[in-house]
Each structure stands twice: as structure tokens, then as C-alpha cells.
Design an enzyme around this catalytic site. Structure first.
Site, short mmCIF file in Angstrom:
data_model
loop_
_atom_site.label_atom_id
_atom_site.label_comp_id
_atom_site.label_asym_id
_atom_site.label_seq_id
_atom_site.Cartn_x
_atom_site.Cartn_y
_atom_site.Cartn_z
N ASP A 106 -7.87 -5.53 0.12
CA ASP A 106 -8.30 -6.44 -0.96
C ASP A 106 -7.90 -7.88 -0.74
OD1 ASP A 106 -7.57 -3.67 -2.98
OD2 ASP A 106 -9.56 -4.52 -2.68
N HIS A 145 0.86 -1.20 0.00
CA HIS A 145 0.00 0.00 0.00
C HIS A 145 0.89 1.24 0.00
CE1 HIS A 145 -3.25 2.74 1.12
NE2 HIS A 145 -4.07 1.77 0.76
C1 SDX Z 1 -6.37 -0.22 -2.84
O1 SDX Z 1 -4.60 4.30 -2.13
C2 SDX Z 1 -5.52 3.68 -1.45
O2 SDX Z 1 -5.91 4.11 -0.38
C3 SDX Z 1 -6.13 2.51 -2.19
C4 SDX Z 1 -7.10 1.66 -1.37
C5 SDX Z 1 -8.38 2.41 -1.07
O3 SDX Z 1 -9.08 2.02 -0.13
O4 SDX Z 1 -8.73 3.31 -1.87
O5 SDX Z 1 -6.50 1.26 -0.15
C6 SDX Z 1 -7.51 0.41 -2.14
O6 SDX Z 1 -6.16 0.06 -3.98
C7 SDX Z 1 -5.45 -1.13 -2.07
C8 SDX Z 1 -4.20 -1.58 -2.92
C9 SDX Z 1 -4.65 -2.71 -3.82
N1 SDX Z 1 -3.60 -3.06 -4.78
C10 SDX Z 1 -2.95 -4.24 -4.69
O7 SDX Z 1 -3.10 -5.05 -3.78
C11 SDX Z 1 -2.04 -4.52 -5.88
C12 SDX Z 1 -0.68 -5.01 -5.36
N2 SDX Z 1 -0.02 -3.92 -4.68
C13 SDX Z 1 0.94 -3.14 -5.43
O8 SDX Z 1 0.61 -2.95 -6.78
C14 SDX Z 1 1.41 -1.90 -4.67
O9 SDX Z 1 1.67 -2.30 -3.38
C15 SDX Z 1 0.51 -0.67 -4.61
C16 SDX Z 1 0.08 -0.24 -5.96
C17 SDX Z 1 -0.69 -0.94 -3.77
C18 SDX Z 1 1.33 0.44 -3.98
O10 SDX Z 1 2.35 0.72 -4.85
P1 SDX Z 1 3.46 1.86 -4.53
O11 SDX Z 1 3.09 2.64 -3.31
O12 SDX Z 1 3.73 2.61 -5.76
O13 SDX Z 1 4.69 1.01 -4.07
P2 SDX Z 1 5.78 0.46 -5.04
O14 SDX Z 1 5.16 -0.19 -6.24
O15 SDX Z 1 6.79 1.53 -5.25
O16 SDX Z 1 6.38 -0.72 -4.15
C19 SDX Z 1 7.52 -0.54 -3.33
C20 SDX Z 1 8.32 -1.83 -3.49
C21 SDX Z 1 8.68 -2.16 -4.94
O17 SDX Z 1 9.85 -2.95 -4.89
P3 SDX Z 1 11.30 -2.20 -5.17
O18 SDX Z 1 11.19 -1.51 -6.51
O19 SDX Z 1 11.46 -1.23 -4.02
O20 SDX Z 1 12.31 -3.33 -5.18
O21 SDX Z 1 7.50 -2.96 -3.05
C22 SDX Z 1 7.28 -3.83 -4.14
C23 SDX Z 1 7.56 -3.05 -5.40
O22 SDX Z 1 7.96 -3.94 -6.45
N3 SDX Z 1 5.87 -4.24 -4.05
C24 SDX Z 1 5.43 -5.47 -4.22
C25 SDX Z 1 4.04 -5.41 -4.00
N4 SDX Z 1 3.69 -4.15 -3.74
C26 SDX Z 1 4.83 -3.43 -3.77
N5 SDX Z 1 6.07 -6.64 -4.51
C27 SDX Z 1 5.29 -7.73 -4.59
N6 SDX Z 1 3.95 -7.75 -4.39
C28 SDX Z 1 3.29 -6.62 -4.11
N7 SDX Z 1 1.98 -6.63 -3.93
#
Ligand code: SDX
Length: 436
Positions: free
Chosen positions: A371, A313
Site C-alpha cells: 500500500d 506486515h
Molecule cells: C495489507 O495480511 C495481508 O496479507 C494484507 C495485505 C494483502 O495483500 O492482503 O498484504 C494487504 O493489508 C497490507 C498492510 C496494510 N496496512 C498498513 O499499512 C497499516 C499500517 N500497518 C500496521 O497497522 C501493521 O503493520 C499491520 C496491521 C499491517 C500488521 O500488524 P501486526 O502484524 O498486528 O503487527 P503489530 O501491530 O503487532 O506491530 C508490531 C510492532 C508494534 O510495536 P510494539 O507494540 O511491538 O512496540 O510494530 C509496530 C506496532 O506498534 N508497528 C508500527 C507499524 N506497524 C506495526 N509502528 C508504526 N507504523 C506502522 N505502520
């Protein structure tokens, strides 16, 4: 917001004059550096794609402390609201800023109930879709189409129009989501029943048929109501920011909410619950818990493009409090339905346990989000996977409207118009085609 004692001074190594920027503080949470005059004073923009360090507005609706894993709607902790209140009380709280007493709750619920039907013409929009159209494609169309029927409540700057449009949208979203489901099933639409609760009416419109009586299961009704409460609002997330930006042009509330529906559909946002359930089913197909280690290796391999859906998140760097409550609801519903050994639930808990002990996730502060478990509950209730995000949109509509109305009633609001860092071709002349 109030001026903080400290100021921010921006200085430049090239000898350009430094600039003092005011710092404002809210009632809780990070202070903000006010950069509204930065371009006029320096000729420079700030740069923050993805808005990692940008507050787009001031708001009094929802506060998240990502480090503590705390979520407050108008100051009330989500754990208390999910335990002691229902969705109608939560809607009243988000829209008007206070929890209603019994009389106000009854009055608000009645006003919503009286708007649950949609114009009979709405059903003809669905006929244009294939029966296997994704429900979110249908919802994006239907919600936008509502603006064609309510010319008496499309002036976003008229408080009475905003009030009636809010009630209409909250009341009609369950009806539209259920219509999208019935259309995909080839079953007749079920009209709302005003003697049922908000969640009970949705269950009835989704699963009843004209052929026999339908009894609402009170355990499922309560679980669904709690799912709505948990999804109702969440500060300036992507879809809420979309609604605010769309509404800032002065467009009508139905069009602005339709934009929010479209944004929520994405798998990085509200579409994650569908993606998470599909992920669990895929792992189950290749061997379930025995294959979790292999799957986790893929997740940690950057080149795989595989993410653990339902994890991570932008704001929470601790356990999403909604995920904890959703896991509880999962256990309650599965037990009540005799599904306590549901393999997907056990698989999800095994994945969570492994992830929370794995350095890749711990170092990145990746925890389950709202989720991760919501799909398992909805699947147990009988809601098909491709309807999960539609249910999320149904519940988030009240948050979108509360945030939109807060923006419009803020005398300081202006149309949102970000700038850019231009990296394309500088000015050049067109050559005749013979010389290109
Ligand atoms: C919702 O914003 C909100 O409030 C949204 C929400 C709401 O109520 O409105 O809470 C609802 O959308 C919840 C989130 C649902 N999405 C997912 O579950 C999809 C999986 N999650 C990721 O796509 C990600 O965690 C996000 C999109 C939720 C957040 O992405 P960010 O903040 O841009 O973080 P990032 O992608 O920069 O991640 C930081 C690191 C990265 O690795 P490095 O580049 O540092 O090596 O963490 C890794 C990412 O690759 N990472 C994950 C991961 N989420 C982040 N690696 C594996 N699995 C994951 N799920």
C-alpha cells in the site's frame, strides 16, 4: 499435506495425561500441529486471537515467505508474473492452477468480457446513496446486491455455478467500481467496451464521457494491469479469511465476496493505501520532507496512535516484493506523465529511506508494504484517493474467489465455528427490578 515424521506431545504439569498430536508438512513453509481433536481429548481449546500462530486451512494457491520477502502465485514468483504476464493470465492461473497458452487465454478473456455489463436495475441502487458516500460503502452494497440477479449461479456447491459466478464477479467488479466513481462525480455511467483490455476497459469506464472519444494511454493501461496483478491474491489475509468463513456457511459467492469487500475497507488492511496517501498529503501540508523527522517522532511515540501507513506486515518481515514492483511502476508512470518530480513520491522515498535506517523500524522489521506506493501511482493516473481501496477490491476479487472455490471443493471443509475463553459473569439469577 502429508504426515511429518515428528509428532508433537502436549504434556501438563498437573499430571493430566499427555496428548500426542500429529504434525503435517506442506510442500514448503512451516509444518502444522493438527489440533482438531485437542478439545475432544483434553477439554481445552487453543487460544490465538489474531491468528498469529494458526493455519486456518490447507491451500495450493499462494505462498508467502515473509522472511525472504517472497510471494508466489501457484509457484510463480510475483516478479516474473508482473513482468511477463497480464491480469487475465494471472486470473486463469489463480483460478485453474496453470498459466494459459494463447488459445486458452483468448477463450478465458472472451468469457470474462462477455459478462462485463451489469443488469440495468443495478444503477437504481446507487440513487439511494448520497453523492459523497464513500465508494467502499457503495461497493459493499452493490456486490451483495448482485446475488439478487443471479439465482442461476448461487449454489456454491455446484461447480458450474462456481465457475459462472467467478467469471461474473471478475468481469463486473470494474463496471461497479467505475459506476461508484461516476455516481460521485454526477457523470453518466459508461458501458463496458468489449474491444478493450480488462485494464483499458476500466480506464474507459472511469474517465470517458459520452461527449468525446477517449484514447486509453498504453503506459497507464499497462501500469494499471500490473497493479491488478500485484493485488490479486495474498494467502489467508483478513479479507480472504472473511470470504472463507462467510462462504463456509454455504451462502452464495456474491454474498461471500461482499463480506470480503467490507473487511478490505479497514485502514489496517486494504484501506491503508487511502490512509497512506492522506498521510503523505498531511505531511506535505505541514512542510513536507522538512517535517519528516517530527512525524517519525510521533510514529515512535506509542501514545500518539500515529502509524506510518503503508509500512509493516503480519507476514513480511522483509521488504514486501509488491512494494518494490509498485515503486518501479510509480517511476514509470510519473516519468511518462512528466511528473517525475512529484513531491509526494519524493516524500514517500524520503520516509522509506529514514524508516529503513531507524532502529524503531529495523528492530520491528517494518518495511514498506503493497500500500505504500500504490496510492501515488493511482493518484498520478487520476484515480481519486477514496477510490484506491475499490481498485484493490477489484483486483483481489479473483483471489477471494479462487480461495473460496478451493475451500468449497475440499471434501474436508466444515462451517467455521471458533470457540472462546469466557471471562464474563458466571450463571446468576435475575432479580425483580425492585430488588436490583
Ligand atoms: C495489507 O495480511 C495481508 O496479507 C494484507 C495485505 C494483502 O495483500 O492482503 O498484504 C494487504 O493489508 C497490507 C498492510 C496494510 N496496512 C498498513 O499499512 C497499516 C499500517 N500497518 C500496521 O497497522 C501493521 O503493520 C499491520 C496491521 C499491517 C500488521 O500488524 P501486526 O502484524 O498486528 O503487527 P503489530 O501491530 O503487532 O506491530 C508490531 C510492532 C508494534 O510495536 P510494539 O507494540 O511491538 O512496540 O510494530 C509496530 C506496532 O506498534 N508497528 C508500527 C507499524 N506497524 C506495526 N509502528 C508504526 N507504523 C506502522 N505502520
Amino acid at each position: 499435506m502429508k504426515l511429518a515424521d515428528t509428532k508433537a506431545t502436549l504434556s501438563f504439569s498437573n499430571g493430566s495425561p499427555s496428548v500426542d498430536l500429529p504434525v503435517y508438512q506442506g510442500n514448503v513453509g512451516p509444518d502444522v500441529v493438527d489440533i482438531r481433536k485437542l478439545y475432544a481429548q483434553t477439554g481445552m481449546f487453543t487460544y490465538d486471537p489474531g491468528f498469529l500462530s494458526t493455519a486456518s486451512c490447507q491451500s495450493a494457491i499462494t505462498y508467502i515467505d515473509g522472511d525472504k520477502g517472497e510471494l508466489l502465485y501457484r509457484g510463480y514468483p510475483i516478479e516474473q508474473l508482473a513482468t511477463h504476464c497480464d491480469f487475465m493470465e494471472t486470473c486463469h492461473l489463480l483460478l485453474y492452477g496453470n498459466l494459459p497458452d494463447a488459445t486458452a487465454k483468448a477463450d478465458f478473456t472472451k468469457r470474462v468480457t462477455m459478462h462485463t455489463m451489469v443488469n440495468e436495475q443495478m444503477q437504481f441502487f446507487l440513487r439511494g446513496f448520497r453523492r459523497d458516500a464513500h465508494p467502499m460503502a457503495i461497493m459493499t452494497g452493490l456486490v451483495g446486491a448482485l446475488s439478487a440477479f443471479y439465482h442461476d449461479s448461487t449454489d456454491i456447491n455446484n461447480p458450474e455455478h462456481r465457475e459462472i459466478a467467478a467469471l461474473r464477479l471478475i468481469a463486473k467488479m470494474p463496471t461497479l467500481v467505475a459506476m461508484a466513481y461516476k455516481y460521485s462525480m454526477g457523470q453518466p455511467y459508461m458501458y463496458p467496451k468489449n474491444n478493450l483490455s480488462y485494464a483499458g476497459n476500466f480506464l474507459h469506464m472511469m474517465f470517458a464521457t459520452p461527449c468525446e472519444d477517449f484514447a486509453v494511454n498504453p503506459v497507464i493501461e499497462r501500469a494499471l494491469d500490473r497493479i491488478f496483478v500485484l493485488h490479486a491474491d495474498h494467502e489467508q489475509n483478513a479479507s480472504t479469511s472473511t470470504v472463507r468463513l462467510c462462504g463456509s456457511s454455504g451462502t452464495n459467492p456474491f454474498a461471500a465476496i461482499a463480506a470480503g469487500v467490507a473487511c478490505l475497507w479497514g485502514p489496517a488492511h486494504g484501506g491503508a493505501n487511502e490512509a497512506c496517501l492522506n498521510m503523505l498529503e498531511d505531511i506535505q501540508k505541514i512542510g513536507g520532507i522538512a517535517k519528516v523527522g517530527h512525524f517519525m517522532e510521533q510514529v515512535k511515540d506509542k501514545n500518539s496512535g500515529v502509524k506510518l501507513m503503508g509500512f509493516g506486515h503480519r507476514v513480511y518481515k522483509n521488504y514486501d516484493p509488491r512494494a518494490k514492483l509498485m515503486q518501479e511502476t510509480c517511476k514509470e508512470v510519473l516519468t511518462s506523465l512528466g511528473l517525475e518530480n512529484d513531491p509526494l513520491f519524493k516524500l514517500a522515498m524520503a520516509l522509506e529511506k529514514i524508516a529503513l535506517e531507524d532502529e524503531y523500524f529495523v528492530s520491528r522489521k517494518l518495511y514498506p508494504n503493497v500500500d505504500f506506493y500504490s496510492g501515488i501511482v493511482q493518484r498520478a493516473i487520476g484515480i481519486p484517493v477514496n477510490m484506491f481501496t475499490g481498485v484493490f477490491a477489484l483486483a483481489r476479487t479473483v483471489g477471494w474467489i479462487a480461495q473460496l472455490n478451493e475451500m468449497i471443493s475440499d471434501p474436508e471443509y466444515k462451517i467455521g465455528r471458533p470457540r472462546q475463553l469466557f471471562t464474563g459473569s458466571v450463571k446468576r439469577d435475575v432479580l425483580p427490578i425492585s430488588k436490583r
